[in-house]
Design a protein around this motif. Structure first.
Motif, PDB file in Angstrom:
ATOM      1  N   UNK A   4      23.638  33.131  -4.295  1.00 25.78           N
ATOM      2  CA  UNK A   4      24.833  33.587  -3.573  1.00 25.78           C
ATOM      3  C   UNK A   4      25.837  34.073  -4.621  1.00 25.78           C
ATOM      4  N   UNK A   5      26.541  35.140  -4.314  1.00 22.86           N
ATOM      5  CA  UNK A   5      27.533  35.685  -5.234  1.00 22.86           C
ATOM      6  C   UNK A   5      28.932  35.434  -4.695  1.00 22.86           C
ATOM      7  N   UNK A   6      29.902  35.377  -5.609  1.00 25.30           N
ATOM      8  CA  UNK A   6      31.289  35.140  -5.217  1.00 25.30           C
ATOM      9  C   UNK A   6      32.221  35.795  -6.217  1.00 25.30           C
ATOM     10  N   UNK A   7      33.405  36.148  -5.758  1.00 32.67           N
ATOM     11  CA  UNK A   7      34.424  36.689  -6.641  1.00 32.67           C
ATOM     12  C   UNK A   7      34.290  38.168  -6.890  1.00 32.67           C
ATOM     13  N   UNK A   8      34.846  38.630  -8.009  1.00 29.73           N
ATOM     14  CA  UNK A   8      34.941  40.062  -8.262  1.00 29.73           C
ATOM     15  C   UNK A   8      33.591  40.740  -8.418  1.00 29.73           C
ATOM     16  N   UNK A  35      26.841  36.262   1.848  1.00 26.41           N
ATOM     17  CA  UNK A  35      26.950  36.516   0.411  1.00 26.41           C
ATOM     18  C   UNK A  35      25.688  36.180  -0.372  1.00 26.41           C
ATOM     19  N   UNK A  36      24.559  35.966   0.327  1.00 22.29           N
ATOM     20  CA  UNK A  36      23.301  35.678  -0.363  1.00 22.29           C
ATOM     21  C   UNK A  36      22.565  36.971  -0.679  1.00 22.29           C
ATOM     22  N   UNK A  37      21.883  36.962  -1.801  1.00 22.57           N
ATOM     23  CA  UNK A  37      21.047  38.090  -2.177  1.00 22.57           C
ATOM     24  C   UNK A  37      19.884  38.181  -1.191  1.00 22.57           C
ATOM     25  N   UNK A  38      19.734  39.314  -0.547  1.00 16.50           N
ATOM     26  CA  UNK A  38      18.715  39.448   0.499  1.00 16.50           C
ATOM     27  C   UNK A  38      17.307  39.199  -0.034  1.00 16.50           C
ATOM     28  N   UNK A  39      17.071  39.586  -1.278  1.00 15.17           N
ATOM     29  CA  UNK A  39      15.741  39.417  -1.855  1.00 15.17           C
ATOM     30  C   UNK A  39      15.532  38.044  -2.486  1.00 15.17           C
ATOM     31  N   UNK A  40      16.597  37.259  -2.613  1.00 17.37           N
ATOM     32  CA  UNK A  40      16.507  35.916  -3.203  1.00 17.37           C
ATOM     33  C   UNK A  40      17.595  35.052  -2.581  1.00 17.37           C
ATOM     34  N   UNK A  66      43.607  36.768  -5.907  1.00 17.29           N
ATOM     35  CA  UNK A  66      43.567  36.023  -4.653  1.00 17.29           C
ATOM     36  C   UNK A  66      42.303  36.346  -3.874  1.00 17.29           C
ATOM     37  N   UNK A  67      41.936  37.625  -3.839  1.00 19.16           N
ATOM     38  CA  UNK A  67      40.723  38.014  -3.138  1.00 19.16           C
ATOM     39  C   UNK A  67      39.498  37.357  -3.773  1.00 19.16           C
ATOM     40  N   UNK A  68      39.456  37.318  -5.111  1.00 19.41           N
ATOM     41  CA  UNK A  68      38.340  36.669  -5.805  1.00 19.41           C
ATOM     42  C   UNK A  68      38.246  35.203  -5.424  1.00 19.41           C
ATOM     43  N   UNK A  69      39.396  34.527  -5.443  1.00 23.07           N
ATOM     44  CA  UNK A  69      39.413  33.110  -5.080  1.00 23.07           C
ATOM     45  C   UNK A  69      39.020  32.901  -3.626  1.00 23.07           C
ATOM     46  N   UNK A  70      39.466  33.790  -2.733  1.00 18.05           N
ATOM     47  CA  UNK A  70      39.136  33.663  -1.309  1.00 18.05           C
ATOM     48  C   UNK A  70      37.646  33.797  -1.069  1.00 18.05           C
ATOM     49  N   UNK A  71      37.007  34.735  -1.768  1.00 13.38           N
ATOM     50  CA  UNK A  71      35.561  34.885  -1.616  1.00 13.38           C
ATOM     51  C   UNK A  71      34.842  33.673  -2.211  1.00 13.38           C
ATOM     52  N   UNK A  72      35.368  33.124  -3.302  1.00 10.22           N
ATOM     53  CA  UNK A  72      34.811  31.880  -3.838  1.00 10.22           C
ATOM     54  C   UNK A  72      34.952  30.730  -2.856  1.00 10.22           C
ATOM     55  N   UNK A  73      36.084  30.659  -2.194  1.00  9.96           N
ATOM     56  CA  UNK A  73      36.315  29.624  -1.184  1.00  9.96           C
ATOM     57  C   UNK A  73      35.271  29.726  -0.070  1.00  9.96           C
ATOM     58  N   UNK A  74      35.087  30.946   0.435  1.00  8.63           N
ATOM     59  CA  UNK A  74      34.115  31.118   1.525  1.00  8.63           C
ATOM     60  C   UNK A  74      32.691  30.857   1.056  1.00  8.63           C
ATOM     61  N   UNK A  75      32.368  31.251  -0.184  1.00  5.21           N
ATOM     62  CA  UNK A  75      31.032  30.961  -0.716  1.00  5.21           C
ATOM     63  C   UNK A  75      30.802  29.456  -0.799  1.00  5.21           C
ATOM     64  N   UNK A  76      31.837  28.712  -1.180  1.00  9.77           N
ATOM     65  CA  UNK A  76      31.714  27.259  -1.218  1.00  9.77           C
ATOM     66  C   UNK A  76      31.494  26.661   0.158  1.00  9.77           C
ATOM     67  N   UNK A  98      14.605  29.409  -7.964  1.00  9.46           N
ATOM     68  CA  UNK A  98      14.608  28.936  -6.580  1.00  9.46           C
ATOM     69  C   UNK A  98      15.729  27.968  -6.240  1.00  9.46           C
ATOM     70  N   UNK A  99      16.406  27.391  -7.209  1.00  3.20           N
ATOM     71  CA  UNK A  99      17.455  26.406  -6.934  1.00  3.20           C
ATOM     72  C   UNK A  99      18.702  27.095  -6.383  1.00  3.20           C
ATOM     73  N   UNK A 100      19.472  26.400  -5.535  1.00  4.75           N
ATOM     74  CA  UNK A 100      20.700  26.998  -5.002  1.00  4.75           C
ATOM     75  C   UNK A 100      21.710  27.275  -6.118  1.00  4.75           C
ATOM     76  N   UNK A 101      22.283  28.472  -6.111  1.00  5.71           N
ATOM     77  CA  UNK A 101      23.228  28.863  -7.155  1.00  5.71           C
ATOM     78  C   UNK A 101      24.268  29.802  -6.571  1.00  5.71           C
ATOM     79  N   UNK A 102      25.485  29.689  -7.082  1.00  7.02           N
ATOM     80  CA  UNK A 102      26.548  30.653  -6.795  1.00  7.02           C
ATOM     81  C   UNK A 102      26.901  31.329  -8.105  1.00  7.02           C
TER      82      UNK A 102
END
Length: 463
Positions: A346-350, A337-342, A358-368, A130-134
């Motif tokens: 939240x997932x980020x990157x590849x 980027x959150x898992x709909x069932x949980x 760069x795309x991986x880092x950009x998705x990490x940036x947005x997840x943050x 239940x804790x927030x996680x990326x």
């Protein structure tokens, strides 16, 4: 230190997410398996954000290139990865390339200097309840954690090998040669673009596939099974002269209207047909059905442009086969980027299905940024889809075709099209529009928080 959010994975995406959260005052635990005595088969060292393949972040041209535009937008958001790249840059013409060791050391040093970011060398084997996680564990996610993700998402929703077919920009396909149709005209819609081949054209193409120069599997990829659902097209070609004509290049049920005669008013069947299927909701990019390949990129461009109707094709992505753990994100993840069932996960990157450093880092940036908004009790608003970050995020979280979802680099085919601009001027027009429309998005956060940070989001209340 008691953390407010846990980030699993210290690659480019996880490091960038930790930076965006840490800079806003949130307490972050960043877990990285390397440094415990374990590492993935691809990694050589224990440093954060290690570059395991090329040392290039590709084009830095923000006026005509989609990845260069992504660089520009990330810099506006105080990107850790872009900042470290500037410190570690080496000469590479118009590309942005770095010294790998300096780059990794700079990323780690900047994160370590944030007192509220705790870097812990540990292996995480299961998703928290239940804790927030990326989760930013990348394409070689460890087996135990991958199993936990598989249980949470469903076995069919987590891939371990990508089978990438080339993707063509729709407006570079010659429709005076190709035509739209579904096999046997089934259904009310004509879902495929069909490229016809004569016997001589097919035989020359087949010979080119067999003789073409291929890339080799990495040592850790060699024993990963892929033949059931994604056999390389050149392997099929090697199995017999007609294998492709009874497989992905099957011509039956496809009347070519360009070959119509009084005797055959609906047209005739070609000797072989290459089919393309729409790959995004916008209809701007189309994938070559069944054309996953290990041919080298230059060889793909040369050979695929011999296909009738694709002589002037421009490719949003070229084909490939790699070991790669990734989610069917358009189905599993919400728009943040959150898992709909949980929703705590939240997932980020590849692992989300983006491709490239760069795309991986950009998705990490947005997840943050998304996570910091959640923690501060504010609503996240995504960057416009007309921007590089917004287009990439939209593709991952719902605009891609889920049935054929495969890893993707940022490219202008993901952007809402500009129909009133000449083709030669579109790249410049895309970047000009993106820069104009990201400005108010950045300014909105400035006005809401009263902060001077170049891409501010809610602060953590002085914690």
């Amino acid at each position: 230190m008691t953390h407010q959010i846990h980030i699993i994975g210290g690659g480019l995406a996880g490091s960038e997410a930790a930076w965006q959260l840490g800079r806003r005052g949130f307490k972050v635990r960043l877990s990285e398996m390397r440094g415990t005595g374990e590492r993935s088969p691809a990694h050589q060292g224990d440093g954060l954000a290690e570059l395991v393949c090329s040392n290039s972040f590709r084009s830095d041209d923000h006026e005509k290139n989609a990845v260069g535009l992504l660089h520009h937008e990330m810099r506006q958001c105080d990107s850790l990865i872009m900042g470290a790249a500037a410190k570690a840059e080496v000469p590479a013409g118009s590309a942005l390339a770095v010294d790998r060791e300096i780059f990794s050391a700079e990323v780690e040093a900047r994160l370590a200097a944030l007192p509220n970011v705790e870097i812990v060398r540990e292996r995480i084997d299961a998703l928290p309840a239940d804790a927030p996680v990326i989760v930013a564990t990348g394409p070689l996610t460890a087996e135990a954690l991958a199993g936990s993700i598989g249980k949470a998402t469903g076995a069919d929703s987590l891939a371990f090998f990508d089978a990438i077919a080339p993707i063509v920009y729709r407006d570079t396909i010659d429709m005076d040669v190709c035509w739209m149709a579904s096999r046997w005209d089934k259904g009310e819609t004509k879902d495929y673009i069909n490229c016809p081949m004569t016997k001589d054209q097919y035989l020359a193409f087949h010979a080119g596939l067999v003789a073409g120069e291929k890339t080799a599997f990495k040592e850790w990829e060699a024993n990963t099974p892929y033949f059931d659902g994604c056999m390389p097209i050149e392997v099929m070609a090697e199995r017999g002269i007609d294998t492709l004509r009874f497989g992905p290049m099957k011509p039956v049920g496809l009347d070519n209207p360009h070959w119509a005669t009084p005797e055959h008013p609906n047209g005739r069947w070609a000797y072989a047909v290459v089919q393309l299927r729409q790959d995004n909701n916008l209809g701007t990019i189309w994938n070559m059905v069944g054309f996953q390949t290990k041919l080298k990129h230059a060889e793909q461009v040369r050979l695929f442009r011999t296909i009738p109707g694709l002589e002037n094709a421009e490719f949003a992505r070229l084909g490939g086969l790699h070991r790669n753990t990734f989610l069917n994100s358009p189905v599993l993840l919400d728009r943040t980027l959150r898992l709909k069932t949980a929703p705590n996960v939240r997932f980020a990157g590849q692992i989300t299905g983006c491709e490239g450093y760069v795309e991986s880092a950009a998705v990490g940036l947005m997840a943050g940024l998304m996570a910091s908004a959640d923690l501060a009790g504010r609503e996240w608003q995504a960057p416009p889809r007309t921007t590089a970050m917004g287009a990439l995020l939209s593709h991952i979280t719902g605009d891609a075709e889920a049935e054929t979802y495969q890893p993707m680099n940022v490219n202008f085919g993901l952007f809402p099209p500009l129909h009133d601009v000449k083709k030669k001027q579109r790249k410049e027009a895309y970047t000009e529009r993106a820069k104009a429309e990201i400005a108010p998005w950045l300014e909105r956060w400035r006005s809401e928080t009263g902060a001077a940070h170049p891409c501010p989001l809610p602060q953590a209340g002085g914690e």
